[in-house]
Scaffold this motif. Sequence first.
Motif, mmCIF file in Angstrom:
data_model
loop_
_atom_site.group_PDB
_atom_site.id
_atom_site.type_symbol
_atom_site.label_atom_id
_atom_site.label_comp_id
_atom_site.label_asym_id
_atom_site.label_seq_id
_atom_site.Cartn_x
_atom_site.Cartn_y
_atom_site.Cartn_z
ATOM 1 N N MET A 38 6.634 2.853 -10.800
ATOM 2 C CA MET A 38 6.153 1.492 -10.533
ATOM 3 C C MET A 38 7.206 0.452 -10.910
ATOM 4 N N LEU A 39 7.836 0.627 -12.060
ATOM 5 C CA LEU A 39 8.851 -0.338 -12.497
ATOM 6 C C LEU A 39 10.078 -0.297 -11.595
ATOM 7 N N VAL A 40 10.463 0.892 -11.170
ATOM 8 C CA VAL A 40 11.616 1.024 -10.269
ATOM 9 C C VAL A 40 11.351 0.274 -8.965
ATOM 10 N N ILE A 41 10.167 0.453 -8.397
ATOM 11 C CA ILE A 41 9.849 -0.182 -7.117
ATOM 12 C C ILE A 41 9.549 -1.668 -7.286
ATOM 13 N N GLY A 42 8.836 -2.034 -8.350
ATOM 14 C CA GLY A 42 8.355 -3.411 -8.504
ATOM 15 C C GLY A 42 9.305 -4.372 -9.194
ATOM 16 N N GLY A 51 0.810 -1.215 0.000
ATOM 17 C CA GLY A 51 0.000 0.000 0.000
ATOM 18 C C GLY A 51 0.841 1.262 0.000
ATOM 19 N N ALA A 52 1.889 1.278 0.811
ATOM 20 C CA ALA A 52 2.763 2.457 0.872
ATOM 21 C C ALA A 52 3.482 2.674 -0.459
ATOM 22 N N GLU A 53 3.920 1.587 -1.090
ATOM 23 C CA GLU A 53 4.599 1.706 -2.382
ATOM 24 C C GLU A 53 3.627 2.182 -3.465
ATOM 25 N N LEU A 54 2.397 1.687 -3.416
ATOM 26 C CA LEU A 54 1.399 2.113 -4.382
ATOM 27 C C LEU A 54 1.097 3.602 -4.223
ATOM 28 N N ALA A 55 1.060 4.074 -2.995
ATOM 29 C CA ALA A 55 0.848 5.499 -2.742
ATOM 30 C C ALA A 55 2.005 6.317 -3.331
ATOM 31 N N LYS A 56 3.228 5.812 -3.176
ATOM 32 C CA LYS A 56 4.401 6.503 -3.733
ATOM 33 C C LYS A 56 4.313 6.566 -5.260
ATOM 34 N N LEU A 115 3.001 7.918 -17.666
ATOM 35 C CA LEU A 115 4.378 7.459 -17.849
ATOM 36 C C LEU A 115 5.191 7.669 -16.574
ATOM 37 N N ALA A 116 5.059 8.828 -15.946
ATOM 38 C CA ALA A 116 5.776 9.096 -14.696
ATOM 39 C C ALA A 116 5.389 8.076 -13.629
ATOM 40 N N LYS A 117 4.120 7.763 -13.567
ATOM 41 C CA LYS A 117 3.610 6.791 -12.601
ATOM 42 C C LYS A 117 4.175 5.398 -12.880
ATOM 43 N N ARG A 118 4.187 4.994 -14.138
ATOM 44 C CA ARG A 118 4.668 3.657 -14.494
ATOM 45 C C ARG A 118 6.186 3.533 -14.326
ATOM 46 N N ILE A 119 6.919 4.606 -14.569
ATOM 47 C CA ILE A 119 8.368 4.573 -14.337
ATOM 48 C C ILE A 119 8.635 4.283 -12.860
ATOM 49 N N ARG A 123 4.301 14.657 -8.411
ATOM 50 C CA ARG A 123 5.667 15.182 -8.499
ATOM 51 C C ARG A 123 5.970 15.628 -9.925
ATOM 52 N N ASN A 124 5.489 14.860 -10.896
ATOM 53 C CA ASN A 124 5.683 15.195 -12.297
ATOM 54 C C ASN A 124 5.045 16.548 -12.612
ATOM 55 N N ARG A 125 3.832 16.758 -12.146
ATOM 56 C CA ARG A 125 3.135 18.029 -12.375
ATOM 57 C C ARG A 125 3.831 19.175 -11.648
ATOM 58 N N ALA A 126 4.322 18.913 -10.438
ATOM 59 C CA ALA A 126 4.989 19.952 -9.654
ATOM 60 C C ALA A 126 6.271 20.398 -10.345
ATOM 61 N N ARG A 127 7.051 19.455 -10.862
ATOM 62 C CA ARG A 127 8.288 19.813 -11.579
ATOM 63 C C ARG A 127 7.976 20.690 -12.775
ATOM 64 N N SER A 128 6.925 20.328 -13.481
ATOM 65 C CA SER A 128 6.538 21.103 -14.651
ATOM 66 C C SER A 128 6.125 22.516 -14.251
ATOM 67 N N ALA A 129 5.358 22.638 -13.184
ATOM 68 C CA ALA A 129 4.910 23.957 -12.715
ATOM 69 C C ALA A 129 6.087 24.810 -12.251
ATOM 70 N N ILE A 130 7.033 24.182 -11.542
ATOM 71 C CA ILE A 130 8.223 24.908 -11.081
ATOM 72 C C ILE A 130 9.026 25.400 -12.278
#
Length: 165
Positions: free
Chosen positions: A102-106, A47-52, A96-100, A59-66
Amino acid sequence: MEFDIQKFTGTVFRAREEDVEVPDLAPYFKGLGDQGKPVWRVRGLTGAELAKVNEAKERNRARSAIADGLLSSQGEAVTAAVRELLGEGDAVPDDLAKRIEMLVIGSVAPECTHQLATKLAGAFPVEFYQLTTKITQLTGMGGEPGKPKRSSSKATSAPPSSSAT
């Protein structure tokens, strides 16, 4: 039907794992030989990893906004260079950001870095999506009841000696 809370809370769960064949990546696996099949081992997430993983989109949207805020008064060349430096040349889609992430953690074997996941998504998008879809499926199945796997095949201690001295 009543939920058995004690049975559930007393059960030890481990992440489900599965091998995913990735034949198009065969040239990048060492020591396959003639009969070996290139496989990427993945696991379900907690659950914690899925939340991350879900936060990766934010985080992807925040980087873009910054980047937009910092670069609002800069020229196009500077804006493009900073976006590349932040790792988001053309806007990175949220999925894509979410799946990247996911692959790193999983990923179990090989271990996967953000750089590897990004390269895989760009060069082998079908395999990338197959791997992340399998991680999603395993996560949806929940933990597997049973003892956690040992981290190595070597016993942690020897059996007690049968001698009296």
